[in-house]
Structure formats: C-alpha cells, structure tokens
Design a protein around this motif. Structure first.
Motif, mmCIF file in Angstrom:
data_model
loop_
_atom_site.group_PDB
_atom_site.id
_atom_site.type_symbol
_atom_site.label_atom_id
_atom_site.label_comp_id
_atom_site.label_asym_id
_atom_site.label_seq_id
_atom_site.Cartn_x
_atom_site.Cartn_y
_atom_site.Cartn_z
ATOM 1 N N PRO A 90 50.681 46.351 51.955
ATOM 2 C CA PRO A 90 51.954 45.621 52.030
ATOM 3 C C PRO A 90 51.893 44.418 52.963
ATOM 4 N N GLU A 91 50.896 44.406 53.879
ATOM 5 C CA GLU A 91 50.732 43.270 54.802
ATOM 6 C C GLU A 91 49.795 42.242 54.149
ATOM 7 N N PRO A 92 49.627 41.026 54.742
ATOM 8 C CA PRO A 92 48.701 40.040 54.162
ATOM 9 C C PRO A 92 47.260 40.545 54.246
ATOM 10 N N THR A 93 46.768 41.150 53.184
ATOM 11 C CA THR A 93 45.424 41.749 53.211
ATOM 12 C C THR A 93 44.348 40.779 52.722
ATOM 13 N N THR A 94 44.607 40.084 51.595
ATOM 14 C CA THR A 94 43.606 39.143 51.081
ATOM 15 C C THR A 94 43.693 37.854 51.891
ATOM 16 N N ASP A 95 42.705 37.624 52.756
ATOM 17 C CA ASP A 95 42.730 36.403 53.568
ATOM 18 C C ASP A 95 41.681 35.409 53.090
ATOM 19 N N SER A 96 41.090 35.687 51.925
ATOM 20 C CA SER A 96 40.032 34.824 51.389
ATOM 21 C C SER A 96 40.307 34.456 49.939
ATOM 22 N N PHE A 97 39.661 33.382 49.509
ATOM 23 C CA PHE A 97 39.602 33.071 48.080
ATOM 24 C C PHE A 97 38.459 33.902 47.503
ATOM 25 N N ILE A 98 38.752 34.757 46.534
ATOM 26 C CA ILE A 98 37.718 35.599 45.923
ATOM 27 C C ILE A 98 37.606 35.258 44.442
ATOM 28 N N ALA A 99 36.443 34.751 44.044
ATOM 29 C CA ALA A 99 36.182 34.482 42.615
ATOM 30 C C ALA A 99 35.600 35.755 42.012
ATOM 31 N N VAL A 100 36.379 36.422 41.168
ATOM 32 C CA VAL A 100 35.929 37.670 40.535
ATOM 33 C C VAL A 100 35.249 37.291 39.218
ATOM 34 N N MET A 101 33.919 37.454 39.168
ATOM 35 C CA MET A 101 33.132 36.953 38.033
ATOM 36 C C MET A 101 32.175 38.028 37.526
ATOM 37 N N HIS A 102 31.655 37.790 36.329
ATOM 38 C CA HIS A 102 30.714 38.738 35.727
ATOM 39 C C HIS A 102 29.339 38.604 36.384
ATOM 40 N N GLY A 103 28.687 39.742 36.571
ATOM 41 C CA GLY A 103 27.326 39.746 37.120
ATOM 42 C C GLY A 103 26.619 41.010 36.682
ATOM 43 N N PRO A 104 25.283 41.031 36.730
ATOM 44 C CA PRO A 104 24.528 42.205 36.266
ATOM 45 C C PRO A 104 24.748 43.435 37.137
ATOM 46 N N SER A 105 25.088 43.233 38.413
ATOM 47 C CA SER A 105 25.337 44.375 39.302
ATOM 48 C C SER A 105 26.426 43.994 40.297
ATOM 49 N N GLU A 106 27.057 45.016 40.882
ATOM 50 C CA GLU A 106 28.125 44.759 41.847
ATOM 51 C C GLU A 106 27.566 44.131 43.113
ATOM 52 N N GLY A 107 28.287 43.159 43.631
ATOM 53 C CA GLY A 107 27.836 42.532 44.865
ATOM 54 C C GLY A 107 28.731 41.376 45.260
ATOM 55 N N VAL A 108 28.498 40.864 46.461
ATOM 56 C CA VAL A 108 29.294 39.752 46.993
ATOM 57 C C VAL A 108 28.369 38.591 47.325
ATOM 58 N N VAL A 109 28.778 37.384 46.921
ATOM 59 C CA VAL A 109 28.036 36.166 47.284
ATOM 60 C C VAL A 109 28.930 35.380 48.237
ATOM 61 N N PRO A 110 28.514 35.144 49.500
ATOM 62 C CA PRO A 110 29.358 34.406 50.446
ATOM 63 C C PRO A 110 29.509 32.933 50.069
#
Length: 534
Positions: A90-110
């Motif tokens: 309920p509080e401001p949790t997403t503090d970033s721009f997150i591009a949710v895109m297709h990839g062969p495996s789960e992971g995060v690219v900074p």
C-alpha cells in the motif's frame, strides 16, 4: 560510363525498395530524415536520434499512476507470474522503472548495463545520468505474454509532502521519452483516491501529443457500491477533462484488475465486459505495431521540419558582429511572433509547433551563431519521403497485416477469457442454451405460436409483410429487424414457419435485453426441423 542524371534525380525516379516495413522505416529515417535532424540540432531540443532497436523492438505498454493504484499488480495479473524485482504494497513500493521483457531465463539487468545493449531500445536513456540509471532495470523471464509485448512499470507518482522530495532526475522528461516510443500508455487510478497530485498533473501534461496512445483504467472498482462508482467515474472524467485538454473523451476502463474474488460482485458483468475490451485493445498492439511506428515517424518528420524553420529563422535575424546577446534575448522573448510568421509563410498547422515555453527555455543556453541557415534541399527530401515513400509503406503495412492475421498477445490472463464457458458472453444473449440438449427457443415457443396463428399462415408459413406487422411492435430499427429476418429465415424461402417465427422473436428478445446479434446463426439456435441429421 558517364551519366548526365544526378544521383538524387535517379533516386527520385526509382522508388526505394524495401523487404519489410521495419526495414523501410529504418532506411527512410537514416537516409532522408536524420540528415535534417543533425543539420538543425534537433536531438538537442526534442528527442535523441532513433536507432535500429527502435524499429525492431516489440510493442511496449507503459503503466503510469500514483502509488498504490495497482500498477505492479496489473502486470502480475496480465502475465500470471511474479517477475524479478516485483514488490507490491500500500506504500510507494516500486521506486524504479522496470522494463518487464521476454528472456530465456529469469533475471535482472541493471540500468547501466541495459543502456549499452544495442539490442534493447534504451541506449539513449543514458542522457538522464546515474541518478536515473540506478533506478532503472530490466526484469526478463520466459513468459508467453512477453513473447508479443513488453511492459514498463514506473515508480508510483507521489502526492502531498512526498512530491517535494526530489528524485534526482527529471521524472516527467523520462516519461515523455518513453511515451514517444511505446504503443500504449495506461493511466491507472484507484477508485478510492482520485486526487490528482501536482506531480501527476505535470506527468499527464508531459504526455501531451500522445493522447491517441492513452487509455485510463479505474482500478479497484469492486470495492465500492454501484451508486458510489457512478459518482467516482463522473469525478474522474471531470478531473481528466481539466488536465487532458482535448475535445475527445478519454477511454476509461472500469474494473478490478487482479485475480482475487470481487468484494462487491454486483457489477461483475460490467467488469467482465470492460476487461474484455481492454484485453482486445492490448492484443491488437502486435498487429498495429508497424502502423504505430510509421505514424510516429511522420509526427517526428513534421516536428523536424518545423524545428528547421524555427532555427533558420533565428539564424537569419542574428547580427553578424555586434549586439548578439541582446538580439538573442529579444528573439527568445518574441518567439511566439516567429511561430506565427512561420505558420503564415509555410502554411503549417499550429499543432505541429513544439511547446513555446519549453522551446524558450532550451534556447536560453544555445549559441545562435552556430545555427544553420535554411537548406531547401534537406526539406525537399523529407517532403518527398512524406509524399511518396510513406504512401508505399502504408500499402506494405496492410500487406504485412494480412499475412499475420492471428498475431495477437497470447498466454497469461488473455487465455482465461478466450475459450470455454468463461469466455465473454458465453451462455448469455445469443449464446444462451448453447450447452442444452433441448432447443432453447422451445420453452417460449407456445407463446410465439399463439401470435403466429393470428398472422394468417398459408401452408404453415407466414409472409414477410405479415411477419413485419408483428416484428415492428418491438420498436427496434428496421436495420436490426432486417438482420433478425435474415438470421431467422433459415431456409431462405422468404417466408417464416412456426419455428423460424419463434426464432425471430427469440432474437428480438436477445436484442431488447441489450446483447449483440451474432453475424451467423449459431448451431444451437437452428430450429430442430432444419438441422441436418447425419
């Protein structure tokens, strides 16, 4: 062999040949529009140069809204899967721009790694600096929905005291950058808190010129009663009307976009219909992606032309030696008059000009002596592109669309409403009785038979004229009654027997109850005597 015909003349006679729309757009931009942009320093004023990834990337959906309006939950609902970096609260949790895109495996690219990847359309975000890049990342995962589209989650827009805290980067400018490149912008509102903060108002104004991409979602609508919902919807439309200053009404979808039970289920049918409409809109994005990119290139070309006229006009007015600074101040202050002069001389629509206030701010830091004079050849090349090349690409767009008729977003929440008894409208309206053994019209047939035998049937059938006398009592328009007649006259003999007459009355009832008529008669509505028994 020596040729008397110049290269440019030959190029005008021989039209450019392209294999795909994306390739055509890329070549036209590089060969015809980019030289004009570079000559008049367009990229310093408006938008960075486009790259190959901008023409090849999948359609993107940008989610914007104040904190706790359900942006991240909306993505979770669409893809039916958690994604890396996801936080909901309920509080401001997403503090970033997150591009949710297709990839062969789960992971995060900074962010810093993301803006140096030539395969991603984010390289020009580098200009917003480390304060932004530390708040930007790509969450990639193998998901069927992300096969067709990418989704951009944004930080919750702040309200009250919180909006006074600086983010360290120009939030509205970043959103404007994304708005130029995405295919759909979804503004989310919470049915409980419609207050549009100053920052949100500034953001919506930054999305000006992209109104055609904007859709509005009134989320969490299942948490309030019908009467309150009606008032909330009215208040939202009133608030938006003050900020989005256009004559057209923005399309608002009402619903509860998550997978939890409805708290107040009274408006279930409304929420289902609204969700279906929004899903259809999102599913159409892959098919219309090429057309959107074409449209955006045309908008960019028109702005680049106007920018060239503005810069060359300022150059023309500048003195050669003395009084440059005072003249520069005078020109910036009188920029509105220069706009009007260009508008008259070149017959340009006022809507094609960039924001006057923003242009004045940008010009303050520029050295006018480095501006270029008008070069008609560059403008003629862009005019030729708009007049001829774009028209040919339009034909190619339609051809590509016809070759990919089934191209739509699949998987996730989109599968839940596609088939089976929970598809939209299943078992309702013309779909009523679809699973019944008995003919659904049969239960009301005795009532219809009483009317049928008062209409003077001959050999068990009534004429169109006699049927019309009864059917017009429904007060439905003739166009609708004509369609009902066509569907009910199963054997196409221009007459109705008792079963066909009962069917016509059933379809009239379907329409009067607010349902749509089918394009073709569904198998379960065909009268028993007209069915082929194999």
């Amino acid at each position: 062999m020596f040729s008397w015909v110049s290269k440019d003349a030959r190029r005008k006679k021989e039209p450019e040949l392209f294999q795909t729309v994306a390739e055509g757009l890329r070549q036209l931009y590089a060969q015809k529009l980019l030289p004009l942009e570079e000559h008049y320093r367009f990229h310093e004023f408006h938008s960075p140069a486009l790259e190959d990834a901008d023409f090849d990337n999948k359609p993107m959906v940008l989610l914007v809204g104040q904190y706790s309006t359900g942006k991240t939950t909306f993505i979770r609902h669409l893809i039916e899967q958690d994604f890396p970096g996801m936080r909901i609260g309920p509080e401001p949790t997403t503090d970033s721009f997150i591009a949710v895109m297709h990839g062969p495996s789960e992971g995060v690219v900074p962010g810093n790694a993301l803006v140096v990847d030539p395969r991603r359309p984010f390289r020009k975000l580098n200009a917003f600096g480390n304060a932004f890049l530390n708040r930007f990342m790509c969450a990639q995962l193998p998901n069927p929905v992300l096969d067709s589209i990418s989704i951009i989650d944004t930080p919750g827009i702040l309200s009250g005291e919180k909006q006074r805290i600086s983010r360290g980067y120009d939030f509205a400018a970043v959103l404007e950058w994304f708005a130029e490149r995405v295919d759909r912008i979804i503004l989310l509102f919470d049915a409980h808190k419609l207050d549009i903060s100053d920052e949100f108002s500034e953001v919506i104004k930054a999305l000006k010129n992209h109104e055609d991409k904007i859709r509005v979602v009134l989320n969490k609508a299942d948490q309030i009663e019908t009467q309150q919902l009606m008032r909330v919807y009215g208040a939202l439309m009133w608030s938006l009307g003050k900020i989005i200053n256009t004559p057209e009404v923005v399309r608002v979808y009402i619903g509860s976009f998550w997978s939890h039970p409805l708290l107040i289920p009274d408006n279930r049918k409304l929420f289902e219909a609204e969700e279906q409409d929004l899903f259809k809109d999102i599913q159409s994005l892959p098919r219309n992606a090429a057309l959107r990119k074409l449209n955006d290139l045309i908008k960019r070309a028109r702005l680049a032309k106007v920018h060239a006229y503005i810069i060359s006009s300022l150059k023309k007015e500048m003195p050669n030696v003395f009084g440059k600074e005072s003249k520069k101040k005078e020109l910036v202050n009188n920029l509105g008059e220069i706009y009007q002069k260009i508008e008259r001389e070149h017959q340009i629509s006022p809507g094609d000009f960039p924001s006057l206030r923003k242009m004045q701010e940008l010009l303050q830091t520029q050295d006018f002596s480095k501006f270029q004079a008008l070069k008609p050849k560059l403008l003629d090349t862009v005019d030729d592109m708009l007049a001829n090349d774009i028209a040919r690409l339009m034909v190619m767009v339609r051809q590509e669309e016809s070759l990919m008729p089934s191209q739509a977003v699949k998987g996730g929440a989109f599968e839940g409403t596609m088939n089976g008894p929970f598809g939209h409208g299943y078992g309702e309206g013309a779909g009523e009785g679809i699973d019944d053994v008995e003919w659904v019209v049969g239960k009301d047939k005795p009532t219809y038979d009483e009317i049928f035998y008062t209409l003077s049937p001959v050999n068990g059938k009534i004429t169109g004229a006699n049927a019309k006398k009864e059917m017009v009592k429904s007060k439905l328009p003739n166009t609708v009654l004509g369609k009902i007649w066509k569907l009910a006259d199963v054997d196409k003999d221009g007459l109705l027997d008792d079963e066909e007459f009962a069917l016509a009355n059933h379809l009239i009832k379907v329409k009067l109850e607010g349902h749509e008529l089918p394009a073709d008669l569904p198998p379960h509505l065909i009268p028993p005597s007209k069915r082929r028994h194999e």
